[in-house]
Write an enzyme that holds these catalytic residues in place. Structure first.
Site, PDB file in Angstrom:
ATOM      1  N   HIS A  71      -6.539  -0.942   7.463  1.00 47.09           N
ATOM      2  CA  HIS A  71      -5.620  -1.830   8.126  1.00 47.09           C
ATOM      3  C   HIS A  71      -4.361  -0.029   7.964  1.00 47.09           C
ATOM      4  O   HIS A  71      -4.683   0.554   7.670  1.00 47.09           O
ATOM      5  CB  HIS A  71      -5.379  -1.542   6.207  1.00 47.09           C
ATOM      6  N   TYR A 134      -1.468   6.477  -3.112  1.00 48.77           N
ATOM      7  CA  TYR A 134      -0.598   6.821  -2.430  1.00 48.77           C
ATOM      8  C   TYR A 134       0.521   6.549  -2.032  1.00 48.77           C
ATOM      9  O   TYR A 134       1.113   5.747  -2.734  1.00 48.77           O
ATOM     10  CB  TYR A 134      -1.532   5.945  -1.179  1.00 48.77           C
TER      11      TYR A 134
END
Length: 473
Positions: A71, A134
């Site tokens: 992605h 993240y």
């Protein structure tokens, strides 16, 4: 899980521009371990961009072999392992020469990686109960999903060597259906918006960026600095740079009641809104300044000289510069005696010469011309080379001249007599006329700009080219 303790913080560049792999210092003993997962000051010093994260996400994977991706998202990410171990694969899906570049690495809790917008990322867990975290610099939204770019995990061109074959891995049906590289539409770069695109400088910027599809141009009809509504008319997440070529430049009219309000509205209030926008969305703001911010008492003006404007126009430009200077990522290009497409001092003098007029021109204001095409070229240079943010003086090079000397040179270049031009002091020339005060000495020091690798074209060269093209029209 075995982790190497006490490694120094280091950054390693990868084959994908902007993707940086970090080794993190992890401190541990028999009780466990501790690490500074993201430490802005230290990481900026070793190549991490100041990407301003706004959201922290954690992905937990119960079984080894769980595979996610590939992605590419419309934001930057800083990714690290919390527990376990992962195999990471990254593919550049951005528009440009590095499209399709691949980088892979195995990451444990002592490593992290920075992934810029448009780079596809995928992870395969190598241990049970693996979690990675993240940081991202934009808030997730359903609308943002429409800006993703995807690549199939099994793409033959990328040829990623998954430690656990995909046939044995845990994949989602969506990931299985993603396109091959030949079918991927690359993610376009963030845009640059040029404001004031129909003025002299705006036209020069159109020419300078005519082959760059990532640059968008807006005249006053499309984006009015005086309109608050204009600032809400765009999705600023799709931009990274604003070039402000819009300004109120009627020096003498600025001394009137109406002109004073208009100058402050455009040159200060409008610029303040641009500065606020740049700060909120982490944009680079390029702004054009003027020698009128000085009183003209110094022989040569450096970027460090304090403001000392004489008139309203200069006051508004100085105030605008002060506002822009607080934007973390800014370039102020300070120019003198701008000459651009359309009616200007040079073409006016050439026309008078053609008509046999013997003009009287001011001879006690001294400086150097700055051609709009060179302002545009300088802006493009600064944005490409990215020297230290701040103010850069600009004019064309060569000896300083008075307006009368420039007029005489124009007359000579078009075949008239230079002696047809006579000089007069500023006081004599404007006697009985409403006029703003003007700096007498406008020569700008160019050392700082030259230090970036840009050497301005001589004014005489540009003058000759302009007059030649004007004759040919």
């Amino acid at each position: 899980m075995s982790i190497e303790f006490s490694k120094p913080l280091t950054a390693t560049e990868t084959p994908i521009p902007g993707v940086v792999l970090f080794d993190l210092p992890v401190h541990g003993d028999n009780r466990g371990w501790f690490k500074e997962n993201w430490q802005r000051e230290k990481m900026l010093a070793v190549a991490l961009p100041d990407f301003k994260p706004v959201q922290n996400n954690v992905s937990f994977n119960e079984k080894a072999g769980t595979t996610r991706g590939i992605h590419a998202e419309p934001w930057d990410k800083f990714i690290s392992v919390a527990t376990g171990k992962i195999f990471g694969a990254w593919v550049d899906l951005r528009q440009g020469p590095t499209f399709g570049n691949v980088f892979t690495a195995t990451l444990d809790a002592s490593q992290a990686i920075f992934i810029p917008r448009g780079v596809g990322n995928a992870f395969q867990t190598l241990e049970d109960n693996t979690a990675y975290t993240y940081l991202v610099n934009d808030h997730w939204s359903a609308d943002a999903q429409g800006q993703y770019t995807f690549l199939n995990l099994a793409d033959e061109t990328a040829a990623i060597q998954w430690p656990i074959p995909l046939s044995q891995a845990e994949l989602s049906d969506k990931d299985k259906a993603h396109p091959r590289l030949s079918q991927v539409i690359p993610m376009p770069p963030r845009m640059t918006l040029v404001l004031g695109a129909n003025g002299q400088l705006g036209k020069a910027l159109r020419e300078a960026y005519k082959d760059d599809l990532s640059v968008e141009f807006a005249g006053r009809a499309e984006f009015d600095l005086d309109s608050k509504e204009a600032f809400a008319s765009r999705n600023w997440k799709n931009y990274d740079t604003l070039i402000n070529a819009a300004a109120y430049t009627a020096v003498d009219a600025a001394e009137t009641a109406y002109g004073r309000r208009a100058a402050w509205q455009t040159n200060v209030a409008g610029v303040a809104r641009l500065a606020q926008l740049a700060v909120e969305h982490d944009l680079t703001l390029v702004h054009v300044s003027s020698d009128y911010v000085f009183d003209g008492t110094e022989e040569t003006h450096t970027e460090e000289e304090p403001f000392s404007p004489l008139g309203v126009y200069g006051q508004t430009k100085a105030a605008g510069d002060a506002v822009v200077s607080v934007v973390p990522k800014h370039y102020i290009v300070r120019a003198s005696w701008v000459i651009g497409d359309g009616k200007n001092f040079v073409t006016t003098m050439a026309g008078l010469a053609a008509d046999g007029v013997k003009p009287t021109v001011v001879n006690d204001q001294v400086g150097r011309l700055t051609f709009a095409q060179d302002i545009a070229t300088t802006i493009r240079h600064l944005l490409k080379v990215t020297p230290a943010y701040g103010t850069y003086n600009l004019s064309n090079s060569g000896a300083s001249q008075s307006w009368a000397e420039i007029a005489a040179e124009v007359y000579a270049l078009v075949g008239a007599s230079a002696t047809d031009v006579s000089g007069a002091s500023t006081e004599e020339y404007f006697r009985g006329k409403p006029a703003a005060p003007r700096p007498r000495k406008s020569t700008l020091d160019l050392a700082k700009l030259r230090g970036t690798g840009y050497d301005p074209v001589p004014a005489r060269h540009r003058l000759g080219s302009l007059l030649k093209s004007d004759v040919q029209k």
